[in-house]
Design a protein around this motif. Structure first.
Motif, PDB file in Angstrom:
ATOM      1  N   UNK A 194      -4.847 -51.988 -21.189  1.00  0.00           N
ATOM      2  CA  UNK A 194      -5.601 -52.963 -20.385  1.00  0.00           C
ATOM      3  C   UNK A 194      -7.063 -52.574 -20.320  1.00  0.00           C
ATOM      4  N   UNK A 195      -7.307 -51.271 -20.128  1.00  0.00           N
ATOM      5  CA  UNK A 195      -8.696 -50.813 -20.004  1.00  0.00           C
ATOM      6  C   UNK A 195      -9.457 -51.041 -21.308  1.00  0.00           C
ATOM      7  N   UNK A 196      -8.764 -50.858 -22.437  1.00  0.00           N
ATOM      8  CA  UNK A 196      -9.417 -51.109 -23.730  1.00  0.00           C
ATOM      9  C   UNK A 196      -9.716 -52.598 -23.880  1.00  0.00           C
ATOM     10  N   UNK A 197      -8.724 -53.421 -23.507  1.00  0.00           N
ATOM     11  CA  UNK A 197      -8.893 -54.862 -23.697  1.00  0.00           C
ATOM     12  C   UNK A 197      -9.989 -55.434 -22.814  1.00  0.00           C
ATOM     13  N   UNK A 198     -10.106 -54.934 -21.598  1.00  0.00           N
ATOM     14  CA  UNK A 198     -11.127 -55.546 -20.743  1.00  0.00           C
ATOM     15  C   UNK A 198     -12.435 -54.762 -20.767  1.00  0.00           C
ATOM     16  N   UNK A 199     -12.519 -53.765 -21.668  1.00  0.00           N
ATOM     17  CA  UNK A 199     -13.809 -53.126 -21.882  1.00  0.00           C
ATOM     18  C   UNK A 199     -14.108 -51.942 -20.986  1.00  0.00           C
ATOM     19  N   UNK A 257     -14.832 -48.501 -23.563  1.00  0.00           N
ATOM     20  CA  UNK A 257     -15.577 -49.255 -24.584  1.00  0.00           C
ATOM     21  C   UNK A 257     -15.225 -48.827 -26.011  1.00  0.00           C
ATOM     22  N   UNK A 258     -15.485 -49.724 -26.966  1.00  0.00           N
ATOM     23  CA  UNK A 258     -15.226 -49.450 -28.369  1.00  0.00           C
ATOM     24  C   UNK A 258     -15.962 -48.184 -28.795  1.00  0.00           C
ATOM     25  N   UNK A 259     -15.329 -47.448 -29.690  1.00  0.00           N
ATOM     26  CA  UNK A 259     -15.903 -46.240 -30.303  1.00  0.00           C
ATOM     27  C   UNK A 259     -15.973 -45.039 -29.360  1.00  0.00           C
ATOM     28  N   UNK A 260     -15.675 -45.239 -28.072  1.00  0.00           N
ATOM     29  CA  UNK A 260     -15.694 -44.068 -27.193  1.00  0.00           C
ATOM     30  C   UNK A 260     -14.440 -43.241 -27.483  1.00  0.00           C
ATOM     31  N   UNK A 261     -14.576 -41.913 -27.435  1.00  0.00           N
ATOM     32  CA  UNK A 261     -13.399 -41.087 -27.708  1.00  0.00           C
ATOM     33  C   UNK A 261     -12.424 -41.129 -26.536  1.00  0.00           C
ATOM     34  N   UNK A 262     -11.141 -41.066 -26.826  1.00  0.00           N
ATOM     35  CA  UNK A 262     -10.155 -40.927 -25.746  1.00  0.00           C
ATOM     36  C   UNK A 262     -10.276 -39.494 -25.222  1.00  0.00           C
ATOM     37  N   UNK A 263     -10.097 -39.291 -23.914  1.00  0.00           N
ATOM     38  CA  UNK A 263     -10.202 -37.937 -23.366  1.00  0.00           C
ATOM     39  C   UNK A 263      -9.209 -37.003 -24.066  1.00  0.00           C
ATOM     40  N   UNK A 264      -9.554 -35.733 -24.161  1.00  0.00           N
ATOM     41  CA  UNK A 264      -8.654 -34.758 -24.784  1.00  0.00           C
ATOM     42  C   UNK A 264      -7.314 -34.777 -24.060  1.00  0.00           C
ATOM     43  N   UNK A 304      -0.779 -46.657 -32.975  1.00  0.00           N
ATOM     44  CA  UNK A 304       0.148 -47.464 -33.780  1.00  0.00           C
ATOM     45  C   UNK A 304      -0.116 -48.949 -33.596  1.00  0.00           C
ATOM     46  N   UNK A 305      -0.549 -49.316 -32.410  1.00  0.00           N
ATOM     47  CA  UNK A 305      -0.793 -50.731 -32.145  1.00  0.00           C
ATOM     48  C   UNK A 305      -2.207 -51.163 -32.505  1.00  0.00           C
ATOM     49  N   UNK A 306      -3.017 -50.205 -32.935  1.00  0.00           N
ATOM     50  CA  UNK A 306      -4.365 -50.561 -33.353  1.00  0.00           C
ATOM     51  C   UNK A 306      -5.378 -50.600 -32.224  1.00  0.00           C
ATOM     52  N   UNK A 307      -4.982 -50.157 -31.017  1.00  0.00           N
ATOM     53  CA  UNK A 307      -5.943 -50.159 -29.908  1.00  0.00           C
ATOM     54  C   UNK A 307      -6.860 -48.946 -29.971  1.00  0.00           C
ATOM     55  N   UNK A 308      -6.393 -47.922 -30.689  1.00  0.00           N
ATOM     56  CA  UNK A 308      -7.241 -46.743 -30.861  1.00  0.00           C
ATOM     57  C   UNK A 308      -7.154 -46.334 -32.320  1.00  0.00           C
ATOM     58  N   UNK A 309      -8.174 -45.619 -32.787  1.00  0.00           N
ATOM     59  CA  UNK A 309      -8.205 -45.211 -34.195  1.00  0.00           C
ATOM     60  C   UNK A 309      -8.117 -43.691 -34.260  1.00  0.00           C
ATOM     61  N   UNK A 318      -9.122 -34.349 -37.197  1.00  0.00           N
ATOM     62  CA  UNK A 318      -9.690 -33.162 -36.550  1.00  0.00           C
ATOM     63  C   UNK A 318     -10.658 -33.503 -35.421  1.00  0.00           C
ATOM     64  N   UNK A 319     -10.451 -34.631 -34.778  1.00  0.00           N
ATOM     65  CA  UNK A 319     -11.293 -34.975 -33.630  1.00  0.00           C
ATOM     66  C   UNK A 319     -10.481 -35.878 -32.714  1.00  0.00           C
ATOM     67  N   UNK A 320     -11.083 -36.190 -31.589  1.00  0.00           N
ATOM     68  CA  UNK A 320     -10.381 -37.066 -30.659  1.00  0.00           C
ATOM     69  C   UNK A 320     -10.279 -38.483 -31.229  1.00  0.00           C
ATOM     70  N   UNK A 321      -9.177 -39.163 -30.920  1.00  0.00           N
ATOM     71  CA  UNK A 321      -9.054 -40.574 -31.297  1.00  0.00           C
ATOM     72  C   UNK A 321     -10.107 -41.381 -30.554  1.00  0.00           C
ATOM     73  N   UNK A 322     -10.581 -42.464 -31.173  1.00  0.00           N
ATOM     74  CA  UNK A 322     -11.573 -43.301 -30.496  1.00  0.00           C
ATOM     75  C   UNK A 322     -11.011 -44.696 -30.248  1.00  0.00           C
ATOM     76  N   UNK A 323     -11.604 -45.341 -29.271  1.00  0.00           N
ATOM     77  CA  UNK A 323     -11.169 -46.688 -28.908  1.00  0.00           C
ATOM     78  C   UNK A 323     -11.547 -47.662 -30.025  1.00  0.00           C
ATOM     79  N   UNK A 324     -10.616 -48.517 -30.428  1.00  0.00           N
ATOM     80  CA  UNK A 324     -10.882 -49.495 -31.484  1.00  0.00           C
ATOM     81  C   UNK A 324     -11.804 -50.593 -30.971  1.00  0.00           C
ATOM     82  N   UNK A 325     -12.392 -51.298 -31.911  1.00  0.00           N
ATOM     83  CA  UNK A 325     -13.384 -52.310 -31.557  1.00  0.00           C
ATOM     84  C   UNK A 325     -12.693 -53.621 -31.201  1.00  0.00           C
TER      85      UNK A 325
END
Lengths: 482, 482
Positions: free
Chosen positions: A29-34, A37-44, A68-73, A77-84
């Motif tokens: 939900x937080x990703x969808x409503x911004x 934000x896109x490209x921000x890393x998910x916390x460790x 897996x659902x495409x909400x994060x990329x 060797x780094x933290x996953x980031x929020x998808x656009x």
């Protein structure tokens, strides 16, 4: 400590995957409503787990699902980031609602007058009209039969069930109305609809030539039926109702469709007398008219033997009998039906196909099983004395406490009782006080197109206990005495 | 020994009340259809028990139930007799069906052309078009969430849910289309409908002034959508489709509504090109027209990034986006939706209220939970490679075995694949043989109003296994070679 997420999260304490799913959902939900934000890393994962007080594996699993659902990329060797995702949701200037008069809309469209709606703050237990009791409903049986029906459908393969309804439900309905209302029919006469409202709507589209066909409706009468006929382009002819029901003698000759609630007039509750029934059928014969018999709550009867249905008396296949399970079972089931004359059957099914193809198949099978196993009959039989006791208490209370202002209208069926206001001059004051001190009560004027000579009130007893009725009525009496 | 009942009865062997209910049901049917005539005594319980090989108490219990329901009447110190149910069912002369031309029917009513229907003898596994796979559907999850939803509703009390759909489902749909199709919306833009067909029907009633509004439809195109618009009195303007989709350049200026399947044209499968999308939106802007974007199976994609939805590209709130769960989940669920521009929202909800008040509330909640818990996304993701493999095998087989006769039409989405017939002269023969040797295949001509210049075939791969495709196609090849 710096918060790891820029918003608060609420997680359950159980450890069976519920926590993971709750976390996943809230992050999504937080990703969808911004908020994320896109490209921000998910916390460790380690920090997030510590901050939220959950296992690190839980956070990893939630992140994996987001990836897996495409909400994060994933990032090697780094933290996953929020998808656009946010970028794919352009801001869109939306003009304000133009209601029903926008030039792009159907020029004949009118805001449908669908009748009184219950106020949002209405208490659950009240004199609300049109809603049956849920406390005694066999919810467990219903759930079991629904699951059973879904199990059978799971084995069958997907497909499009017949528009007229599944055969087993049409069978059960035919047996039910044959027995309960002496309506002679077989499964081939029955078309299943999404509630009585869809039945009215389909019949309007079937029988009304827009701008031409005159349709008689009861005044006062059920507004949603009128709305469906008006939407179909009918020329409505409101006909008054007295203690014998619809004033059949007032029917203009050029009326081609007559809509009537003979068992329990909506809203006054009177029954159409036997001689009026005969006169109505005779009118239809003479002027080649058709009749829509709306038997919306006729299952619940408190008097002697019910009068025969118009469909039963009809010898010329002029009556469309409309029934519903909204009162005998529950409204959100959305199942009604039409028993249609053979000459109109094919066309009625065609209109239903156009409207929505068919009703939900598994729900139809569940209802068929419910009826076949006798649960409908048992439920109606169980509710009968409960509603009868409420009705009796209500009637006694109206006479004892409110007889100076109100005169109950004789009625032997259904889930509501109407009363006339003796002094029309005081109607506004009485209606206002009734709505305040007897919540749920409706004014009969809310069912009429023109101002009524005989104002009145309608008291529902579907969702009020007999024990609570006297106190509410005497409270209303004290208010009126003031 | 004389039979105690004048017909045979089939009873189960278990002793948990099932026998009693089976006996009760069969006797009730016999009473209703007259095999047990009115006033005839029910056989003595002792003899009946002996003849049927059941306990006497079972027979007594079944009789008691019949008496309680009024199907039989108790007689003091004598056998119960059958109640006079048959007499309440008068014989009724029913004229034969007059179809759609009876003078009592809406004079504008036409038999709706709803498109090709699957033949009754179609095998379960076939090239049937428009039906998704049920074998991998998480039926158990669906059943569990349905039961859960019914349990919640059981506690809530009966009522009439909102016409636009329950909030949790509109939320889930808004998130889903925002993510899957970049359709920008919130719950307030979503109206839940009874399948895509009801969406078309409501939009037709909303946007068409009968006898006046010109509506562009694809030719060939989806017949049930055309049927809904024709029923609403639209003047249909069929527009040809080529390899870039709808011929937008052929739109007459006075068209006010344009219906289009941009993701996967029905039935040819082509995608509307980006420049046509831009041209279509420009046409709508210039001529104040509205667009209906039917995205019926766009969830399943096999190519690169999908083209943006018209709704996404639209900056002027001219697009009604219609989606359905009939392909991504299953058709008999009957759930579709409209993402509507704000200016039309109130009126669209009004039309829905008139049509059938609202959709089944518990089913809406179950679907919302299914989506919220990620099951829709997971199911689509699971089916993607399965459908992709079928599609690949089909495409290879069409090229290898049938390339002399058929030319596949490029397409990157959906659950069916179309191919042009290279030699229109041989079309009739090829179509006949395809229907025989590749059951389920449809002729594209079945989707068109006028004879087509380019005949073709449509192969569904929703209910056929990849392994079975090559054999069926080479069987068709051998038939065509003959």
């Amino acid at each position: 400590m710096e918060p790891v997420f820029p918003f608060s999260l609420t997680l359950p304490v159980r450890g069976d995957g519920t926590v993971m799913h709750a976390l996943h959902r809230q992050l999504r939900s937080a990703i969808l409503d911004g908020r994320l934000p896109a490209d921000s890393p998910l916390p460790a994962t380690r920090q997030a787990a510590a901050a939220l007080g959950v296992a690190r594996n839980t956070v990893i699993a939630a992140y994996d699902l987001l990836i897996a659902e495409g909400y994060a990329l994933p990032r090697r060797a780094a933290k996953a980031v929020v998808a656009d995702v946010a970028a794919r949701r352009p801001a869109k200037p939306q003009p304000l609602a133009q209601n029903f008069r926008d030039p792009r809309l159907n020029a004949n469209l009118r805001k449908p007058f669908l009748g009184p709606t219950a106020p949002a703050d209405l208490p659950e237990r009240s004199f609300r009209v049109g809603v049956p009791e849920h406390r005694y409903f066999p919810h467990d049986v219903w759930r079991r039969l629904s699951a059973q029906s879904l199990r059978v459908w799971a084995k069958k393969g997907f497909g499009y069930p017949p528009s007229e309804g599944v055969a087993e439900l049409r069978d059960a309905i035919a047996q039910h109305v044959a027995f309960a209302r002496a309506v002679a029919c077989t499964r081939d006469d029955v078309v299943v609809t999404s509630g009585a409202q869809q039945a009215f709507d389909l019949l309007a589209r079937l029988l009304v030539t827009p701008g031409k066909t005159r349709v008689a409706v009861e005044e006062p009468g059920y507004p949603p039926l009128r709305a469906a006929f008006a939407a179909a382009g009918a020329r409505l002819v409101p006909l008054p109702v007295d203690d014998e029901g619809l004033r059949v003698d007032r029917l203009p000759r050029d009326v081609r469709v007559i809509s009537v609630t003979p068992s329990h007039q909506s809203p006054t509750g009177v029954a159409l007398s036997l001689r009026r029934r005969a006169a109505l059928l005779e009118f239809a014969r003479k002027h080649d008219a058709t009749i829509i018999e709306d038997d919306y709550d006729g299952e619940f009867r408190f008097g002697a033997r019910p009068l025969d249905a118009l469909q039963t008396l009809d010898r010329e296949a002029r009556v469309f009998y409309v029934g519903t399970f909204s009162k005998s079972l529950f409204p959100s089931l959305r199942t009604g039906f039409v028993v249609a004359p053979r000459w109109a059957r094919e066309a009625l099914i065609g209109v239903k196909q156009c409207a929505d193809s068919h009703c939900d198949a598994a729900a139809q099978s569940a209802l068929a099983a419910f009826m076949r196993d006798g649960h409908l009959v048992r439920h109606v039989r169980r509710m009968q004395p409960i509603y009868a006791a409420r009705r009796k208490t209500l009637l006694e209370g109206l006479r004892r406490d409110l007889g100076r202002w109100l005169q109950p209208i004789p009625s032997e069926a259904g889930l509501h009782l109407a009363a006339r206001i003796r002094d029309p001059q005081r109607a506004a004051d009485i209606i206002a006080k009734a709505k305040r001190y007897a919540p749920g009560v409706q004014s009969i004027a809310e069912y009429s197109l023109a101002p009524l000579e005989q104002p009145g009130l309608s008291f529902g007893y579907g969702v009020i206990d007999a024990d609570d009725i006297p106190a509410m009525l005497s409270r209303l009496r004290r208010a009126l005495e003031r």
